[in-house]
Design a protein around this motif. Sequence first.
Motif: not given
Lengths: 310, 310, 310, 310
Positions: A109, A112, A114, A117-118
């Motif tokens: 979830q 989503r 966007r 930064n991951v």
Amino acid sequence: MTLSPEHQAEIDASRAATRTTLRPVAEGLEQRLYEALPALDHGFVRVVDYMGDDAAIVQAARVSYGAGTRKARDDRGLIRYLMRHWHSTPFEMCEIKLHVKLPIFVARQWIRHRTANVNEYSARYSILDREFYIPAPEHLAAQASNNRQGRGDVLEGAEAEAVLRMLREDSARCYDHYAGMLNETADGSPADPDKAGLARELARMNLTANVYTQWYWKIDLHNLFHFLRLRADPHAQYEIRVYADIMCELARAWVPAAYEAFEEYRLGSVQFSASAMGCLKRMLAGESVTQESSGMSPGEWREFQAALAD
Amino acid sequence: MTLSPEHQAEIDASRAATRTTLRPVAEGLEQRLYEALPALDHGFVRVVDYMGDDAAIVQAARVSYGAGTRKARDDRGLIRYLMRHWHSTPFEMCEIKLHVKLPIFVARQWIRHRTANVNEYSARYSILDREFYIPAPEHLAAQASNNRQGRGDVLEGAEAEAVLRMLREDSARCYDHYAGMLNETADGSPADPDKAGLARELARMNLTANVYTQWYWKIDLHNLFHFLRLRADPHAQYEIRVYADIMCELARAWVPAAYEAFEEYRLGSVQFSASAMGCLKRMLAGESVTQESSGMSPGEWREFQAALAD
Amino acid sequence: MTLSPEHQAEIDASRAATRTTLRPVAEGLEQRLYEALPALDHGFVRVVDYMGDDAAIVQAARVSYGAGTRKARDDRGLIRYLMRHWHSTPFEMCEIKLHVKLPIFVARQWIRHRTANVNEYSARYSILDREFYIPAPEHLAAQASNNRQGRGDVLEGAEAEAVLRMLREDSARCYDHYAGMLNETADGSPADPDKAGLARELARMNLTANVYTQWYWKIDLHNLFHFLRLRADPHAQYEIRVYADIMCELARAWVPAAYEAFEEYRLGSVQFSASAMGCLKRMLAGESVTQESSGMSPGEWREFQAALAD
Amino acid sequence: MTLSPEHQAEIDASRAATRTTLRPVAEGLEQRLYEALPALDHGFVRVVDYMGDDAAIVQAARVSYGAGTRKARDDRGLIRYLMRHWHSTPFEMCEIKLHVKLPIFVARQWIRHRTANVNEYSARYSILDREFYIPAPEHLAAQASNNRQGRGDVLEGAEAEAVLRMLREDSARCYDHYAGMLNETADGSPADPDKAGLARELARMNLTANVYTQWYWKIDLHNLFHFLRLRADPHAQYEIRVYADIMCELARAWVPAAYEAFEEYRLGSVQFSASAMGCLKRMLAGESVTQESSGMSPGEWREFQAALAD
């Protein structure tokens, strides 16, 4: 949540290493830095870095050289004005970086959103820990009968027991098979020397969606508020709301003036449609308005009534 | 560049106010913090904040708790590996905020990079300063005859003089008319009490594109490198390259290992097409390849030759 | 707006070339395709392509295979529900591509919306046309005295004449000097064979901000609505609002159900803060609330009163 | 892949409904529109809409009114030039919308590409189908011993059988328990009237990561190429590469000139670092270079050798 002694020692070391900087410092957040705040049964949220504070919002809005001197309006007033009038760019000037441990179905979830930064822990490359989310009994909700996205009453008795048992057993069995397919010991050598071991990128498909993953997640304050508006909302799924609530507290400690404005103009605000505004004016003029005379659908009328009754 | 004494005093005050923090500190960048680095005739670049350092890239790549202990590969090696293999997310974990003063026509190129946060000085709300970019004589280039986007030789003699006179006079006249249309004195009262004064949002349309504006610009390291790869390139317009070059030096001071990798795998790298690779292999096998036998267009062949000759 | 006969012929040819497709077709927008809709004195907006229609929003929301059969709620109702509850992704499934001609100072506001794709006419590469925006007399507004971002009364008499003369003369002179510095004739040969001609990328700095540029601009429907909410607003600068108003009409022709929902839940909606909600409930309960007893600042109270009086 | 007769009928109906449009049409893609192209054991890729074609790229690059007349360079040549010189914005002017069915662990990799629009089938709202990805025996790869992210040989014999059995049984058991916890029949009524049924948003956590989900995914051509460069690469995980390969074929049918340029300048290209360029020049000058004299690490040297040997 259980942190290993090694992890706790690393966190303690990070919290002990004071440095000097010329940058703005948010005292409220320094006090929570690195600390693992528990979420659900095995998850956590940790602030690992941040940039800016309330003054940085003001500074960007003024595009001045330093602390800003021409204060026609005081800082808190300006921040409230910016939030009220949807000026988003000054809030983008603050940034926060979190380390989060969370179940995969929550991560799905979360991702989503966007504009962040991951860096996620990679199950292609590494082996996930044996930790699964099992809801506490008071959160084992039935499907809402009137709302396909919502929760109803809490399950009880034999049904609750059966559900919890299935969740526990399936997670554990799937994980154990995952580990078995990998055929690796802690030092990377094969557990069974006669087996090759399945590729990690394949074995992970056997894990259930309540397994915990973790990531570094970095976002600016404007987009964080957008996330929190949606995910700290009572309609958000409980399991992500737990994380959102923690982040609300962190935001409050970090940028108190901006957070106060966020509560006033976003979390606590209500948006009325053109039709709702028409009704409102009629009601303020003393007219009694019903759903039939409102021009709204039954669903909208219910939401309108709820907003006025809260 | 001329900073007013007030601005210089603010910068000095910011540089004098040391604080303590638990966050990572990039010593190299602390030394340049707040300082106005001159660009063109009136512009500058100032770092006003930053988040992260080389270790933060490594930490995100490892998604570990603290400083990271399992160092199969040392930090510099890992950063080089990440850069070489186009891993962009760990570099997104560092962030920098700049205060930039730049001519409007440069700002128009710059803003095309969308993955950044911007707060620009608003000419709808405020009055721009009377400062224009006038190229130094050695940068007054003619149009390149062979390349519609490029520069040729430097203009000389009467033509150069005429051009500089036009640039100077037109900027000044347009600005003075702008100020006249606004009809405001420094304290906001009308210069001529019989005039209403044109709205700022309209008057600004009379300014030429070499007037200086300024903004706060915040970007993560991955996107900064992307910007620098395009704008520190010899084919970029000189006037934006000046800014890019300053930012390269700032990046080097901030994240030395990442910047070194950026130079090795981006700035100094060459990309060869499938056809170019075919030619290269034939050449390494001892074959003599010509444009005709290369399968490349004349333009591509020229670029290929240049890459091998550099 | 004046289109050259060649351009008009191209548009006519595009409008005459009917093709067959299996894709969804929005009849209302097909009728406006390619047509140049005039904006300001020399600008225009032209739809050059689009993807999707109202049904595409519904289809994405249902993630079904085809037109969607399980219609618990009809399409219009579902679109209204999605808009009301801030479901943004289904609206992102529609896309529109516009060709816009607009003054540079308008383009500079417009480009701040980052979630769009842009190809702008390049003054580094090409030569801009001799066209400037000169406000019509009824739009020659004074600076608002009570609001630093707004417009007041229209300028009149000698002041208006002087302003218009300056705008016209400065634009023209700057453009003519630009052309002179370029030293090019229509076929690219030097106007004066003894001059080298200044590089285009430099000469453009002499142009005023009311010169027209043009671009292709592509955006999804969700982000278009966000743009229109801000730019079709009465507080937006008139010169960009003209474009926004045209785009509103295009959106209405393209996705009538979504546009209707946008009017109901965005354009015509009002957002009340937590404090405003408190006042509202007191007022509905019969209490007489004043600014003093409202807990709002004078500015907020004014806005609140205006929202209820509209 | 098995499509239900209803779904196949809907696809057939969509393919039968020819409409007229004034928009550009890509004939090659019209032929594949709506068709479900099989991927893995139960997945598919379907084009549900698109915008633009090769000519649209050229048109945006020329920012001309219509088809573009001044063709100093032909369209194919211009597209190759744009690709070679990293001009991204013209490629952003084309857009494609896909309907994809894919296992959750593939979806988790895919979603990391943020510059796209997504509507995923919601397991909060709906019930997922009973379909899981089980690798074909020839794709049941062991973990690579020399590379933590890669695959080695294919598992065989008893180990392969055991792995496949675990994958099959765990997926099925977890799904059946999921269905049991939901306690719903096809018409939404309770399967067991004495049970409440667990909320869908909770029950989904019991599903394994190889369950199929589906989404609408919309992306512009520039970002599609970026996705394909990473995911059609031999180093990408096989299960996502299957999808990327299908999309490559779709892109080729849609924009043949752009796809050809993509193969030449991206898929088939090689990037050499500054050090690699130094070695290359020495080698072309006849020198024999070894890893020791190259200045490269052993890993880089291996990659360099591989690039020249391919």
